[in-house]
Design an enzyme around this catalytic site. Structure first.
Site, short mmCIF file in Angstrom:
data_model
loop_
_atom_site.label_atom_id
_atom_site.label_comp_id
_atom_site.label_asym_id
_atom_site.label_seq_id
_atom_site.Cartn_x
_atom_site.Cartn_y
_atom_site.Cartn_z
N HIS A 1 0.74 -1.15 -0.40
CA HIS A 1 -0.11 -0.16 0.08
C HIS A 1 1.09 1.11 0.42
CE1 HIS A 1 -3.83 2.47 2.00
NE2 HIS A 1 -2.77 3.00 1.36
N HIS B 1 1.75 5.29 -2.70
CA HIS B 1 0.54 5.67 -3.40
C HIS B 1 2.19 6.65 -4.44
CE1 HIS B 1 -3.38 5.18 -2.31
NE2 HIS B 1 -3.13 5.43 -1.05
N HIS C 1 -9.38 1.06 -0.62
CA HIS C 1 -9.16 1.40 0.74
C HIS C 1 -10.12 1.22 0.49
CE1 HIS C 1 -5.92 3.20 -1.12
NE2 HIS C 1 -5.58 3.95 -0.10
N GLU D 1 -11.41 3.51 6.51
CA GLU D 1 -10.22 4.63 6.78
C GLU D 1 -11.22 5.57 7.31
OE1 GLU D 1 -8.13 6.45 3.85
OE2 GLU D 1 -6.49 7.06 4.78
N ASP E 1 1.78 3.86 2.44
CA ASP E 1 0.51 4.64 2.18
C ASP E 1 1.52 6.14 1.81
OD1 ASP E 1 -1.92 5.30 1.32
OD2 ASP E 1 -2.30 5.85 3.16
N ASP E 2 1.70 7.27 1.54
CA ASP E 2 2.16 8.41 1.60
C ASP E 2 3.15 8.91 2.15
OD1 ASP E 2 -0.31 9.05 -0.71
OD2 ASP E 2 -0.98 8.84 1.13
N1 HPA Z 1 -6.48 7.22 1.22
C1 HPA Z 1 -7.55 7.64 0.13
N2 HPA Z 1 -6.85 8.04 -0.76
C2 HPA Z 1 -5.06 8.70 -0.95
C3 HPA Z 1 -4.85 8.01 0.03
C4 HPA Z 1 -5.59 7.69 0.78
O1 HPA Z 1 -5.14 7.14 2.14
N3 HPA Z 1 -3.46 8.61 -0.17
C5 HPA Z 1 -3.57 8.56 -1.58
N4 HPA Z 1 -5.05 8.80 -1.88
ZN ZN Z 2 -3.43 4.59 0.87
#
Ligand code: HPA
Ligand code: ZN
Length: 345
Positions: free
Chosen positions: A21, A23, A201, A204, A282-283
């Site tokens: 996971h 991006h 996703h 969250e 994630d990011d």
């Molecule tokens: N959630 C939803 N969209 C996203 C995320 C995330 O954590 N990171 C990049 N796009």
């Molecule tokens: Zn994500």
């Protein structure tokens, strides 16, 4: 067994593992963003790398997405995408990642007039260089943006058609609240008919029911985040019984205020309930760190033992879309590494 020669934390940082996971747009570090802006004759709305860094105080998912999409605007050429991919793979390799399944958001780029093939050419060039230099394997997962319409997702799927050999799965990301998986049931049916695995996703910021929708209406084989499953015991029991992996992103969850602090994170509760969890970044350019930064933050909050980390490492490999022979080799590598440092796997 003899006293371990590595701490559980050092073992976790050094063990071979998969990242499931991340991006690619979320790996855009300030230095790369400013370099791309300069090359492309653009001006970022931040005077310096420090000013950009200071903008990363988020209150929720949307406050992050606003900055994430704004920064992605500097990505214009194949070279920009290649540099981005290579920088991530180099960094992940340093954290013991042997295989990465990487999300990309083509709609963020095609909506700005960047052709689909420019994005693909760059990402693939970076991946080729990652294998050549570090032996790190990767897969691409195309994410549809859930704040856009299903018709727009269908149009993106049509644009992706010539590149399906290089796209190993499809996912769903962006603003979760008010955009349930059910909105995309038809386009994911088409994806499944193409023989591609689906992830999404869910849970969250959205409710546990979105996890159930992702499984039942989209055919998701993994759930990205999924941490709000705990709000419905039936959903937790189902995830555990069906062996559905969650790609948990601890630093992301704290930075986006899903949990107030790492000690409030539900990762140990999910593990205790028998859910297959993995740890991911994630990011990483926005949330304070890459794979091993997440592992260190979890260790500081919960102090897992070596066996728990080995299980998380095995989950990451088993839940990946890698070839069976590669999975078997990496699982054996984890086992061998654990035994060699005195950890009971
Ligand atoms: N959630 C939803 N969209 C996203 C995320 C995330 O954590 N990171 C990049 N796009
Ligand atoms: Zn994500």
């Amino acid at each position: 067994m003899a006293t371990p020669v590595l701490s559980a934390l050092e073992f976790a940082c050094r063990m071979p593992k998969a990242e499931l996971h991340v991006h690619i747009e979320g790996t855009l570090e300030p230095d790369l963003a400013f370099a791309a802006a300069r090359r492309n004759g653009l001006v970022l709305p931040y005077a310096s790398e420090e000013a950009l860094h200071a903008a990363k105080a988020f209150t929720d998912l949307q406050s992050f997405l606003d900055l994430y999409y704004a920064c992605a605007d500097v990505l214009r050429t194949s070279r920009d995408f290649a540099d981005l991919m290579f920088a991530y793979l180099e960094r992940a390799h340093r954290d013991g990642v042997v295989h990465a399944e990487i999300f990309f958001d083509p709609q963020t780029h095609t909506a700005r007039g960047i052709p689909f093939d420019v994005v693909m050419e760059g990402l693939n060039a970076g991946r080729v260089e990652g294998v050549r230099r570090f032996g790190i394997g990767s897969r691409l997962i195309l994410c549809f943006l859930r704040h856009l319409s299903e018709d727009e997702a269908f149009a993106t799927l049509a644009q992706a058609q010539p590149f399906l050999d290089d796209i190993d799965g499809f996912g769903l990301d962006s603003s979760e609240r008010g955009h349930p998986p059910s909105k995309f049931a038809r386009v994911f049916a088409r994806v499944r008919a193409l023989g591609k695995p689906v992830v999404a996703h869910a849970g969250e910021e959205g409710p546990a029911s979105y996890i159930t929708e992702a499984l039942d209406l989209l055919g998701a084989v993994r759930i990205d985040h999924g941490v709000r499953a705990l709000e419905d015991p039936a959903v937790v029991r189902r995830l555990a019984a069906e062996g559905i992996a969650l790609t948990v992103c601890p630093l992301s969850n704290v930075r986006l205020c899903v949990f107030p602090t790492m000690k409030d994170h539900v990762l140990p509760a999910l593990m205790a309930a028998g859910v297959r969890v993995t740890i991911n970044s994630d990011d990483p350019a926005y949330f304070g760190g890459y794979m091993n930064d997440n592992i260190r933050a979890v260790d500081a909050a919960f102090g897992f033992d070596g066996a728990a980390w080995a299980a998380i490492g095995r989950n990451s490999i088993e839940a990946s879309f890698a070839a069976p022979a590669d999975k078997a080799r990496w699982l054996a590598d984890i086992e061998r590494f654990a035994v060699s440092v005195g950890i009971k796997p």
